[in-house]
Design an enzyme around this catalytic site. Structure first.
Site, short mmCIF file in Angstrom:
data_model
loop_
_atom_site.label_atom_id
_atom_site.label_comp_id
_atom_site.label_asym_id
_atom_site.label_seq_id
_atom_site.Cartn_x
_atom_site.Cartn_y
_atom_site.Cartn_z
N THR A 9 0.93 -1.36 -0.06
CA THR A 9 0.08 -0.07 0.15
C THR A 9 0.81 1.21 -0.10
OG1 THR A 9 -1.78 0.94 0.98
CG2 THR A 9 -0.21 0.31 2.73
N ASP A 69 -7.51 -5.42 0.97
CA ASP A 69 -8.58 -4.73 0.22
C ASP A 69 -9.81 -4.60 1.26
OD1 ASP A 69 -9.50 -3.52 -2.10
OD2 ASP A 69 -10.97 -5.04 -2.47
#
Length: 203
Positions: A9, A69
């Site tokens: 990320t 996610d």
């Protein structure tokens, strides 16, 4: 010396939460490789997208790699926005105040005007790939609640200003960072990951 874990990320908010809950690891991210990396998340489920990101990073680094996610799912809107939580309002719209207001407008337009009709949940799916042993695992977290009628609070990110967890009368953004880390979908998934690492690895 802390064991390194790679996290797929660039989100500073997610990095902050992972660092808080996995403080006994050194967490490196896409920012440590190239801050401009933007992984295309074109899966149809949370598992798909988490694995897409983990596999992408596994081609760049070795070791324990994790990716999440996450999304908001509104029960009376067939789980909308779900896996599209980040981009449904438009690829160029990144201001969460605008996105939250658009979401509130959709609920009003669909006559979802009671707490019961606004029931929702946050989902977090964590994918872990261990490139050394070629093992992959999935960990999931979920927190139920409902969507408030206005944005409220100053902390958090994404839908934290509109999501109220069951048992509370304040949004995540009002409850604050540390309380959120006790309740949130991501904290539940991360704690499952932490238990897996503790039981299967020696650090």
């Amino acid at each position: 010396m802390k064991k390194t874990i790679w996290l797929a990320t660039n989100s500073e908010d997610k990095i902050k939460e992972f660092n808080f809950l996995l403080d006994y690891f050194e967490i490196k991210t896409l920012k440590d490789i190239d801050k401009n990396i933007d992984i295309v998340e074109d899966g149809i489920t949370f598992v798909d997208n988490a694995m897409i990101k983990a596999k992408y990073l596994s081609n760049l680094v070795k070791g324990i790699i994790i990716a999440d996610d996450s999304g908001l799912c509104i029960n009376n809107l067939n789980g909308f926005p779900g896996v599209h939580s980040k981009r449904w309002a438009g690829e160029n719209i990144s201001d969460w105040n605008i996105i939250n207001n658009k979401l509130l407008d959709i609920l009003k337009a669909n006559d979802l005007n009671t707490i019961e009709k606004r029931s929702a949940y946050f989902n977090c799916t964590l994918a872990m790939i261990d490139t050394d042993s070629n093992i992959s695992e999935i960990f999931e977290g979920k927190v139920d609640g409902y969507i408030g009628f206005d944005q409220a609070g100053s902390e958090g990110f994404a839908y934290d200003k509109v999501f109220i967890p069951n048992g509370y009368d304040k949004t995540f953004a009002q409850l604050g960072f540390e309380i959120k880390q006790q309740l949130s979908h991501r904290s539940i998934a991360i704690k499952k990951l932490a238990n897996h690492l503790k039981n299967n690895y020696k650090f």
